[in-house]
Design an enzyme around this catalytic site. Structure first.
Site, mmCIF file in Angstrom:
data_model
loop_
_atom_site.group_PDB
_atom_site.id
_atom_site.type_symbol
_atom_site.label_atom_id
_atom_site.label_comp_id
_atom_site.label_asym_id
_atom_site.label_seq_id
_atom_site.Cartn_x
_atom_site.Cartn_y
_atom_site.Cartn_z
ATOM 1 N N LYS A 7 35.503 48.463 47.246
ATOM 2 C CA LYS A 7 34.363 48.056 48.085
ATOM 3 C C LYS A 7 33.909 49.207 48.974
ATOM 4 O O LYS A 7 34.708 49.810 49.696
ATOM 5 C CB LYS A 7 34.793 46.882 48.945
ATOM 6 C CG LYS A 7 33.730 46.221 49.804
ATOM 7 C CD LYS A 7 34.369 45.067 50.573
ATOM 8 C CE LYS A 7 33.397 44.279 51.400
ATOM 9 N NZ LYS A 7 34.078 43.156 52.131
ATOM 10 N N CYS A 45 31.063 41.641 47.743
ATOM 11 C CA CYS A 45 30.734 41.001 49.007
ATOM 12 C C CYS A 45 29.683 41.685 49.876
ATOM 13 O O CYS A 45 28.519 41.724 49.530
ATOM 14 C CB CYS A 45 32.051 40.772 49.784
ATOM 15 S SG CYS A 45 31.931 39.510 51.017
ATOM 16 N N GLU A 47 36.203 37.523 45.878
ATOM 17 C CA GLU A 47 36.961 38.440 46.733
ATOM 18 C C GLU A 47 38.216 37.710 47.228
ATOM 19 O O GLU A 47 38.186 36.493 47.447
ATOM 20 C CB GLU A 47 36.065 38.837 47.916
ATOM 21 C CG GLU A 47 36.626 39.865 48.850
ATOM 22 C CD GLU A 47 35.607 40.261 49.928
ATOM 23 O OE1 GLU A 47 34.760 39.438 50.288
ATOM 24 O OE2 GLU A 47 35.664 41.423 50.376
HETATM 25 O O1 LIG Z 1 39.380 40.079 54.671
HETATM 26 C C1 LIG Z 1 39.640 40.569 53.567
HETATM 27 O O2 LIG Z 1 40.810 40.657 53.119
HETATM 28 C C2 LIG Z 1 38.531 41.087 52.692
HETATM 29 N N1 LIG Z 1 37.330 41.297 53.439
HETATM 30 C C3 LIG Z 1 36.512 40.285 53.702
HETATM 31 O O3 LIG Z 1 36.623 39.170 53.237
HETATM 32 C C4 LIG Z 1 35.411 40.602 54.676
HETATM 33 C C5 LIG Z 1 35.864 40.342 56.093
HETATM 34 S S1 LIG Z 1 37.034 41.379 56.654
HETATM 35 N N2 LIG Z 1 34.321 39.686 54.538
HETATM 36 C C6 LIG Z 1 33.108 40.086 54.217
HETATM 37 O O4 LIG Z 1 32.869 41.215 53.829
HETATM 38 C C7 LIG Z 1 32.042 39.022 54.382
HETATM 39 C C8 LIG Z 1 30.639 39.582 54.324
HETATM 40 C C9 LIG Z 1 29.663 38.578 54.872
HETATM 41 O O5 LIG Z 1 30.014 37.452 55.195
HETATM 42 C C10 LIG Z 1 28.258 38.979 55.021
HETATM 43 O O6 LIG Z 1 27.866 40.067 54.547
HETATM 44 O O7 LIG Z 1 27.508 38.162 55.598
#
Ligand SMILES: O=C(O)CNC(=O)[C@H](CS)NC(=O)CCC(=O)C(=O)O
Length: 310
Positions: free
Chosen positions: A145, A186, A73
């Protein structure tokens, strides 16, 4: 050419896995298998730096004989400040994705790009889109997603992905030389029903789970969840992970994993925070033998069983 014989004991019966080696220490995949790789990296808020890292990892994967390289990601950009990701979000036919399509074509390798900041339906939103590109540089599928990470991580940060991201609605499975790929991103990992759909209603054989797990939740859940998805769906799971410190506010757990349909870890980097690749062979006969010996698809209850009025 010499043959190295390694017997995998992870299954309830012994079977010999014979892989040929070229003599130069590089084994080549068995007859009914294909070599893939998963990348681990620490993306930053600089498109050119991340593209250079991805290009280097593509060369490594290609020289290891992999025909698919899976990126995590946010492979092309991790924002530093609020809203930075929105500023660089582009449509799929924009320069960022064009660059990665050329990289796939020039290196003759498929790329799973595990979370591209795709321009959303308005300037305040993007889609977190997993793009699959073939070795001719053509986009073969896109998945946005579905489950957005609006979570107050215990002892960690507060996330509100839905404040800048539009959720996807479509389940995506796509045929490829690596089997039928079930495409996710994710946080989706925490929702088993998506993976049940991909296996039992969309015939997936290999699940793609690119991620940027937090260090707190990664430590607690990452490996357990991935191995559970592989075991319950009897699919390979390829989980390319963001790793290490992206900036002074954000750090990812790392630990990129490739897991076989019995739940055995068959690919992992020795240092869960490093940049690099791990390589494994997708063995289609293993998928078939696990499913033949434990026919869960025959034993599971149909949807109406659960919805019946008792
Ligand atoms: O920020 C972005 O640009 C893309 N989105 C992400 O990376 C998001 C946070 S906003 N991270 C997750 O989904 C982590 C999931 C996780 O850590 C869990 O399920 O435990």
């Amino acid at each position: 050419m010499n043959f190295c014989l390694n017997t995998q004991l992870s299954f309830p019966y012994k079977f010999a896995v014979v892989s040929a080696s070229t003599g130069a220490g590089k084994s080549i995949p068995m007859a009914n298998s294909v070599r893939i790789a998963a990348a681990q990296m620490t993306s930053v808020n600089n498109l050119a730096v991340n593209f250079a890292t991805c290009s280097r990892l593509v060369k490594e994967a290609a020289s290891a004989g992999a025909k698919l390289l899976c990126f995590p990601e946010n492979f092309s950009f991790v924002g530093d400040l609020e809203g930075e990701s929105l500023k660089i979000a582009e449509p799929l036919d924009g320069p960022i994705m064009k660059g990665y399509c050329s990289l796939a074509r020039e290196s003759n390798i498929w790329l799973s790009l595990g979370g591209f900041q795709e321009k959303g339906s308005d300037d305040a939103h993007l889609r977190n889109t997993h793009v699959l590109i073939d070795d001719n540089g053509n986009i073969r599928s896109t998945y946005s997603k579905m489950h957005l990470f609006d979570v107050d991580v215990p002892g960690g940060a507060v996330y509100k992905e839905s404040s800048f991201t539009e959720a996807g609605k479509d389940i995506v499975a796509v045929d490829s030389p690596f089997g039928r790929l079930g495409v996710t991103v994710c946080y989706d990992l925490r929702f088993p029903e998506l993976y049940q759909q991909l296996r039992f209603n969309h015939d997936a054989q290999v699940l793609l789970v690119p991620a940027a797990f937090t260090t707190v939740t990664g430590q607690a859940h990452w490996e357990i969840l991935l191995r559970a998805r592989a075991i319950e769906t009897q699919c390979y799971v390829i989980a390319a992970a963001q790793a290490g410190k992206h900036n002074d506010k954000r750090e990812s757990y790392g630990d990129t994993l490739i897991i076989d349909p019995w739940g055995t870890i068959v690919g992992r980097l020795s240092d869960r925070s490093s940049t690099g690749i791990t390589v494994a062979d997708i063995d289609f006969s293993l998928i078939d033998s696990v499913r033949a010996k434990m026919p869960v698809s025959k034993h599971r209850k149909p949807a109406e069983f659960w919805n019946r009025s008792v």
